[in-house]
Motif scaffolding. Sequence first.
Motif, PDB file in Angstrom:
ATOM      1  N   GLY A   4       0.815  -1.201   0.000  1.00 23.08           N
ATOM      2  CA  GLY A   4       0.000   0.000   0.000  1.00 23.08           C
ATOM      3  C   GLY A   4       0.852   1.255   0.000  1.00 23.08           C
ATOM      4  N   VAL A   5       0.190   2.385  -0.163  1.00 21.47           N
ATOM      5  CA  VAL A   5       0.867   3.677  -0.100  1.00 21.47           C
ATOM      6  C   VAL A   5      -0.030   4.632   0.680  1.00 21.47           C
ATOM      7  CG1 VAL A   5      -0.099   4.456  -2.313  1.00 21.47           C
ATOM      8  CG2 VAL A   5       2.005   5.494  -1.439  1.00 21.47           C
ATOM      9  N   ASP A   6       0.578   5.426   1.519  1.00 25.93           N
ATOM     10  CA  ASP A   6      -0.161   6.418   2.301  1.00 25.93           C
ATOM     11  C   ASP A   6      -0.406   7.624   1.401  1.00 25.93           C
ATOM     12  OD1 ASP A   6      -1.076   8.393   4.033  1.00 25.93           O
ATOM     13  OD2 ASP A   6       0.187   7.711   5.696  1.00 25.93           O
ATOM     14  N   ARG A   7      -1.603   7.749   0.870  1.00 28.35           N
ATOM     15  CA  ARG A   7      -1.888   8.792  -0.112  1.00 28.35           C
ATOM     16  C   ARG A   7      -2.184  10.140   0.541  1.00 28.35           C
ATOM     17  NH1 ARG A   7      -6.161   7.512  -3.789  1.00 28.35           N
ATOM     18  NH2 ARG A   7      -5.188   9.019  -5.192  1.00 28.35           N
ATOM     19  N   ARG A   8      -2.141  10.195   1.859  1.00 31.02           N
ATOM     20  CA  ARG A   8      -2.170  11.492   2.540  1.00 31.02           C
ATOM     21  C   ARG A   8      -0.746  12.036   2.673  1.00 31.02           C
ATOM     22  NH1 ARG A   8      -5.929   8.298   4.956  1.00 31.02           N
ATOM     23  NH2 ARG A   8      -4.386   7.470   6.406  1.00 31.02           N
ATOM     24  N   ARG A   9       0.188  11.150   3.015  1.00 35.84           N
ATOM     25  CA  ARG A   9       1.581  11.570   3.144  1.00 35.84           C
ATOM     26  C   ARG A   9       2.219  11.839   1.790  1.00 35.84           C
ATOM     27  NH1 ARG A   9       5.516   7.892   5.825  1.00 35.84           N
ATOM     28  NH2 ARG A   9       6.825   9.683   5.378  1.00 35.84           N
ATOM     29  N   PHE A  10       1.825  11.075   0.779  1.00 35.27           N
ATOM     30  CA  PHE A  10       2.416  11.218  -0.547  1.00 35.27           C
ATOM     31  C   PHE A  10       1.314  11.677  -1.501  1.00 35.27           C
ATOM     32  CE2 PHE A  10       5.086   8.303   1.798  1.00 35.27           C
ATOM     33  CZ  PHE A  10       6.328   8.895   1.616  1.00 35.27           C
ATOM     34  N   HIS A  11       1.339  12.975  -1.780  1.00 35.04           N
ATOM     35  CA  HIS A  11       0.262  13.622  -2.519  1.00 35.04           C
ATOM     36  C   HIS A  11       0.824  14.860  -3.218  1.00 35.04           C
ATOM     37  CE1 HIS A  11      -3.401  16.031  -3.116  1.00 35.04           C
ATOM     38  NE2 HIS A  11      -4.049  14.880  -3.084  1.00 35.04           N
ATOM     39  N   PRO A  12       0.345  15.196  -4.415  1.00 32.42           N
ATOM     40  CA  PRO A  12       0.848  16.388  -5.117  1.00 32.42           C
ATOM     41  C   PRO A  12       0.684  17.678  -4.321  1.00 32.42           C
ATOM     42  CG  PRO A  12      -0.448  15.026  -6.598  1.00 32.42           C
ATOM     43  CD  PRO A  12      -0.630  14.446  -5.233  1.00 32.42           C
ATOM     44  N   GLY A  13      -0.253  17.691  -3.380  1.00 28.44           N
ATOM     45  CA  GLY A  13      -0.479  18.890  -2.579  1.00 28.44           C
ATOM     46  C   GLY A  13       0.693  19.274  -1.698  1.00 28.44           C
TER      47      GLY A  13
ATOM     48  N   ARG B 280      -4.456   4.703  -7.532  1.00 31.41           N
ATOM     49  CA  ARG B 280      -5.764   4.693  -6.879  1.00 31.41           C
ATOM     50  C   ARG B 280      -6.129   3.262  -6.476  1.00 31.41           C
ATOM     51  NH1 ARG B 280      -7.641   9.702  -7.266  1.00 31.41           N
ATOM     52  NH2 ARG B 280      -7.222  10.950  -9.157  1.00 31.41           N
ATOM     53  N   GLY B 281      -6.682   3.115  -5.283  1.00 35.48           N
ATOM     54  CA  GLY B 281      -7.051   1.798  -4.788  1.00 35.48           C
ATOM     55  C   GLY B 281      -5.912   1.034  -4.156  1.00 35.48           C
ATOM     56  N   ARG B 282      -4.733   1.674  -4.029  1.00 34.31           N
ATOM     57  CA  ARG B 282      -3.586   0.987  -3.426  1.00 34.31           C
ATOM     58  C   ARG B 282      -3.280   1.507  -2.023  1.00 34.31           C
ATOM     59  NH1 ARG B 282       0.848   0.736  -8.357  1.00 34.31           N
ATOM     60  NH2 ARG B 282      -0.394  -0.480  -9.823  1.00 34.31           N
ATOM     61  N   ASP B 283      -4.284   2.060  -1.348  1.00 32.46           N
ATOM     62  CA  ASP B 283      -4.055   2.523   0.023  1.00 32.46           C
ATOM     63  C   ASP B 283      -3.818   1.320   0.930  1.00 32.46           C
ATOM     64  OD1 ASP B 283      -6.938   1.860   1.356  1.00 32.46           O
ATOM     65  OD2 ASP B 283      -7.152   2.535  -0.717  1.00 32.46           O
ATOM     66  N   TRP B 284      -3.178   1.571   2.078  1.00 32.13           N
ATOM     67  CA  TRP B 284      -2.837   0.481   2.991  1.00 32.13           C
ATOM     68  C   TRP B 284      -4.080  -0.209   3.549  1.00 32.13           C
ATOM     69  CZ3 TRP B 284       1.112  -2.465   3.477  1.00 32.13           C
ATOM     70  CH2 TRP B 284       2.392  -1.993   3.139  1.00 32.13           C
ATOM     71  N   GLU B 285      -5.182   0.509   3.687  1.00 33.34           N
ATOM     72  CA  GLU B 285      -6.403  -0.106   4.198  1.00 33.34           C
ATOM     73  C   GLU B 285      -6.866  -1.225   3.266  1.00 33.34           C
ATOM     74  OE1 GLU B 285      -5.850   3.089   3.923  1.00 33.34           O
ATOM     75  OE2 GLU B 285      -6.003   3.899   5.957  1.00 33.34           O
TER      76      GLU B 285
END
Length: 393
Positions: A180-189, A351-356
Motif C-alpha cells: 500500500g501507499v499512504d496517499r495522505r503523506r504522498f500527494h501532489p499537494g 488509486r485503490g492501493r491505500d494500505w487499508e
Amino acid sequence: MKVAIVTESFPPRVDGVANSVVRVVEQLTARGHDVLVIAPGGPGDAVGLGPSGPGGVPVELVHGVSLPFYRSFHVGLPTRRVTVALRDFRPDVVHLASPLVLGLSGLAAARRLGIPAVAVFQTDVAGFARCYGVRGADPLIWWWLRRLHRRADRTLAPSTPVLAELERRGVPRLAFWGRGVDRRRFHPGHRSPQLRARLAPDGEVVVGYVGRLAMEKRPALLARIADLPGMRLVVVGDGPERERLERLLPDATFTGFRTGAELSELVASLDVFVHTGADETFCQAIQEALASGVPVVAPASGGPVDLVRPGVNGLLYAPGDAGQLRASVSALVEHATLRHWMSERAVESVRGRDWESVCDELIRHYREIAGIAAPDTPPGRQDARARQTEDAV
C-alpha cells in the motif's frame, strides 16, 4: 484474530521490510486484532520482550547478525525463544516477513505448534549477493529459499515478475499481495515552490533519487545523468555509498535521510523520479513518487514493471543500461508537456492501493489458511467450512 509477525527487520532499522511490517501492524491494531512482533535486536539490545512497537504491540527481540556479503542486512539467529513466544501468545496465524534465517525458526515453531503460516517474499537475496561480489551462490541461496517457503501454507509475492520467478523456482502455494501507499503523506499537494526555489534557483527541472545509498541500489548510475542540461539532481537518503557518491556527483544536492513531512515535501517537489536498482521485488519509493504526481524512470525488472506504465506514468530502461537511463531522463527533462501529462496519470495509477485496501487482502489470506470465516459469514457457511476441513484431515 491473533497474529504473530516474525520479521527479519524492524525499526529502528529503516528498509522496505521494516517499513511494510510497521504499516501492517498499524492496520491490524486499528482493526482490533492482537499482534505480537518477533524481530532481531541490534548490537547491545537484550533479548526478550523489548520496547513496544506501533500501537503499543509487544516486541520480542532475539539475537541478530549481519550477512557477511551484505553488512547492512541484519537477520535474527534461529532460536527456541520463537517457539516459547508463539506458545505463550497462541496466535491464529504466523506472518513471516521476508523469511531468511529467523523466519526458519518461525516456520519450525509454527509447524510444531500446529499454527498456519504465511510467508511474504520481499528480498532478492540472490540479487544482492551478486551486487556484493558473491558469485555462483544463486543455486545455494535458491535451494535455501525454496526449502523454507515450501514449509509455509502460503507464500505471498509482491509483484507479478517475482510471482513468476518463484513459480519457476518451484515454490508452491503462491499468491499475489502488493503493498500500500499512504496517499495522505504522498500527494501532489505537498509540492513546495519555496523548496523548489532552493533546489533549482534558476528554474531547472528537478530530478531526484530517493532511497538507500548502497551498492545493491546501483546509485552510481546517477553519474550518467548528472550533466544533463537544464536539470538539477537531488539525492535523498543515506548509506555506505554516500561519501563515494558525493565525490562522483559534486554538483548534486544531497539531503541525507529524510522522513515525515520533510520527505513528503521533497518527493512531491520533484519533476522526475529516478530509480537505479535492478533487484527490487516491489520498490515502495516508486509508488510513493507516483502518488505524489511525479513521473518515474526505472529499470524494466522486478517490482517496477508492475508500477511503471511506459509512456503513461513514466519510462522503463534496460537494467544497468546507462545509455537508456540517460535517454529516458533527458526525454522527460526536455518535454514539460509530457511531464505534466504523466504527472496526472501517475496519481491515477495508484488509486485503490491505500494500505487499508491492501491490508484487507492480507487478512483474507490469513483467514483462508487458518480456516477462519469472515465476521459477516453466516453460521451455516462457517459450519460447512469446518466440515470440509475435517474431511480433508
